[in-house]
Design a protein around this motif. Sequence first.
Motif, PDB file in Angstrom:
ATOM      1  N   GLU A  24       0.837  -1.203   0.000  1.00  0.00           N
ATOM      2  CA  GLU A  24       0.000   0.000   0.000  1.00  0.00           C
ATOM      3  C   GLU A  24       0.874   1.256   0.000  1.00  0.00           C
ATOM      4  N   GLU A  25       1.993   1.179   0.698  1.00  0.00           N
ATOM      5  CA  GLU A  25       2.913   2.322   0.742  1.00  0.00           C
ATOM      6  C   GLU A  25       3.426   2.656  -0.664  1.00  0.00           C
ATOM      7  N   LYS A  26       3.793   1.626  -1.412  1.00  0.00           N
ATOM      8  CA  LYS A  26       4.289   1.848  -2.775  1.00  0.00           C
ATOM      9  C   LYS A  26       3.167   2.381  -3.674  1.00  0.00           C
ATOM     10  N   ILE A  27       1.975   1.839  -3.529  1.00  0.00           N
ATOM     11  CA  ILE A  27       0.837   2.308  -4.328  1.00  0.00           C
ATOM     12  C   ILE A  27       0.583   3.789  -4.052  1.00  0.00           C
ATOM     13  N   GLU A  28       0.537   4.164  -2.782  1.00  0.00           N
ATOM     14  CA  GLU A  28       0.279   5.564  -2.422  1.00  0.00           C
ATOM     15  C   GLU A  28       1.406   6.482  -2.898  1.00  0.00           C
ATOM     16  N   LYS A  29       2.626   6.021  -2.821  1.00  0.00           N
ATOM     17  CA  LYS A  29       3.756   6.823  -3.297  1.00  0.00           C
ATOM     18  C   LYS A  29       3.652   7.042  -4.809  1.00  0.00           C
ATOM     19  N   ASN A  30       3.277   5.988  -5.541  1.00  0.00           N
ATOM     20  CA  ASN A  30       3.101   6.126  -6.993  1.00  0.00           C
ATOM     21  C   ASN A  30       1.931   7.046  -7.324  1.00  0.00           C
ATOM     22  N   ILE A  31       0.851   6.938  -6.567  1.00  0.00           N
ATOM     23  CA  ILE A  31      -0.291   7.823  -6.793  1.00  0.00           C
ATOM     24  C   ILE A  31       0.118   9.281  -6.571  1.00  0.00           C
ATOM     25  N   ASP A  32       0.899   9.526  -5.533  1.00  0.00           N
ATOM     26  CA  ASP A  32       1.382  10.890  -5.289  1.00  0.00           C
ATOM     27  C   ASP A  32       2.209  11.398  -6.468  1.00  0.00           C
ATOM     28  N   ALA A  33       3.062  10.557  -7.027  1.00  0.00           N
ATOM     29  CA  ALA A  33       3.872  10.959  -8.177  1.00  0.00           C
ATOM     30  C   ALA A  33       2.997  11.173  -9.409  1.00  0.00           C
ATOM     31  N   LEU A  34       1.964  10.359  -9.562  1.00  0.00           N
ATOM     32  CA  LEU A  34       1.072  10.478 -10.723  1.00  0.00           C
ATOM     33  C   LEU A  34       0.224  11.744 -10.677  1.00  0.00           C
ATOM     34  N   HIS A  35       0.021  12.289  -9.493  1.00  0.00           N
ATOM     35  CA  HIS A  35      -0.765  13.519  -9.349  1.00  0.00           C
ATOM     36  C   HIS A  35      -0.151  14.696 -10.114  1.00  0.00           C
ATOM     37  N   LYS A  36       1.089  14.584 -10.525  1.00  0.00           N
ATOM     38  CA  LYS A  36       1.743  15.657 -11.281  1.00  0.00           C
ATOM     39  C   LYS A  36       1.219  15.751 -12.716  1.00  0.00           C
ATOM     40  N   ASN A  37       0.445  14.769 -13.145  1.00  0.00           N
ATOM     41  CA  ASN A  37      -0.030  14.704 -14.525  1.00  0.00           C
ATOM     42  C   ASN A  37      -1.493  15.114 -14.646  1.00  0.00           C
ATOM     43  N   ASP A  38      -1.770  15.929 -15.650  1.00  0.00           N
ATOM     44  CA  ASP A  38      -3.152  16.341 -15.907  1.00  0.00           C
ATOM     45  C   ASP A  38      -4.038  15.137 -16.204  1.00  0.00           C
ATOM     46  N   TRP A  39      -3.529  14.189 -16.999  1.00  0.00           N
ATOM     47  CA  TRP A  39      -4.358  13.039 -17.374  1.00  0.00           C
ATOM     48  C   TRP A  39      -4.764  12.236 -16.143  1.00  0.00           C
ATOM     49  N   PHE A  40      -3.899  12.148 -15.140  1.00  0.00           N
ATOM     50  CA  PHE A  40      -4.233  11.393 -13.930  1.00  0.00           C
ATOM     51  C   PHE A  40      -5.255  12.157 -13.095  1.00  0.00           C
ATOM     52  N   ARG A  41      -5.083  13.451 -13.003  1.00  0.00           N
ATOM     53  CA  ARG A  41      -6.064  14.262 -12.268  1.00  0.00           C
ATOM     54  C   ARG A  41      -7.423  14.214 -12.966  1.00  0.00           C
ATOM     55  N   ASP A  42      -7.429  14.144 -14.305  1.00  0.00           N
ATOM     56  CA  ASP A  42      -8.685  13.999 -15.049  1.00  0.00           C
ATOM     57  C   ASP A  42      -9.351  12.658 -14.735  1.00  0.00           C
ATOM     58  N   LEU A  43      -8.554  11.603 -14.621  1.00  0.00           N
ATOM     59  CA  LEU A  43      -9.113  10.302 -14.241  1.00  0.00           C
ATOM     60  C   LEU A  43      -9.764  10.379 -12.863  1.00  0.00           C
ATOM     61  N   LEU A  44      -9.078  11.035 -11.940  1.00  0.00           N
ATOM     62  CA  LEU A  44      -9.621  11.151 -10.585  1.00  0.00           C
ATOM     63  C   LEU A  44     -10.877  12.017 -10.532  1.00  0.00           C
ATOM     64  N   ALA A  45     -11.016  12.927 -11.482  1.00  0.00           N
ATOM     65  CA  ALA A  45     -12.206  13.784 -11.528  1.00  0.00           C
ATOM     66  C   ALA A  45     -13.446  12.981 -11.922  1.00  0.00           C
ATOM     67  N   ASN A  46     -13.244  11.888 -12.641  1.00  0.00           N
ATOM     68  CA  ASN A  46     -14.341  11.005 -13.021  1.00  0.00           C
ATOM     69  C   ASN A  46     -14.614  10.082 -11.826  1.00  0.00           C
ATOM     70  N   GLU A  47     -15.810  10.132 -11.288  1.00  0.00           N
ATOM     71  CA  GLU A  47     -16.139   9.391 -10.064  1.00  0.00           C
ATOM     72  C   GLU A  47     -15.925   7.886 -10.214  1.00  0.00           C
ATOM     73  N   THR A  48     -16.288   7.324 -11.358  1.00  0.00           N
ATOM     74  CA  THR A  48     -16.120   5.888 -11.583  1.00  0.00           C
ATOM     75  C   THR A  48     -14.649   5.507 -11.535  1.00  0.00           C
ATOM     76  N   TYR A  49     -13.825   6.258 -12.253  1.00  0.00           N
ATOM     77  CA  TYR A  49     -12.387   5.964 -12.282  1.00  0.00           C
ATOM     78  C   TYR A  49     -11.745   6.239 -10.930  1.00  0.00           C
ATOM     79  N   HIS A  50     -12.223   7.270 -10.270  1.00  0.00           N
ATOM     80  CA  HIS A  50     -11.704   7.589  -8.936  1.00  0.00           C
ATOM     81  C   HIS A  50     -11.924   6.410  -7.991  1.00  0.00           C
ATOM     82  N   GLN A  51     -13.120   5.834  -8.043  1.00  0.00           N
ATOM     83  CA  GLN A  51     -13.435   4.681  -7.191  1.00  0.00           C
ATOM     84  C   GLN A  51     -12.545   3.490  -7.536  1.00  0.00           C
TER      85      GLN A  51
END
Length: 94
Positions: A24-51
């Motif tokens: 889980e630590e590695k997953i969360e660390k990767n998610i934090d790094a992915l937050h730098k990308n617009d495409w990833f933030r767009d995925l998170l903006a979609n409720e289905t993909y966010h879930q």
Amino acid sequence: MDTFFDLINIVTNFFSIFSKEVTEEKIEKNIDALHKNDWFRDLLANETYHQMIQHNTDVRYTIGKLNIKKLEKNPADPKFEKAIRRAIRKVEER
């Protein structure tokens, strides 16, 4: 082309048996790094993909398997987006 990537994924998964476990630590660390990308933030903006990103074990496993050093060095590398979108698409197809 997807068949080629599926074959690569199978081979990678076979050899990943010998690699470190996804935590889980590695997953969360990767998610934090992915937050730098617009495409990833767009995925998170979609409720289905966010879930899916927050709760689906297959999608989270894919995120955790990303190479953290490469991800931190170049988070905008398109292969990261392809891998995550492929995992999401597989979940949607079920």
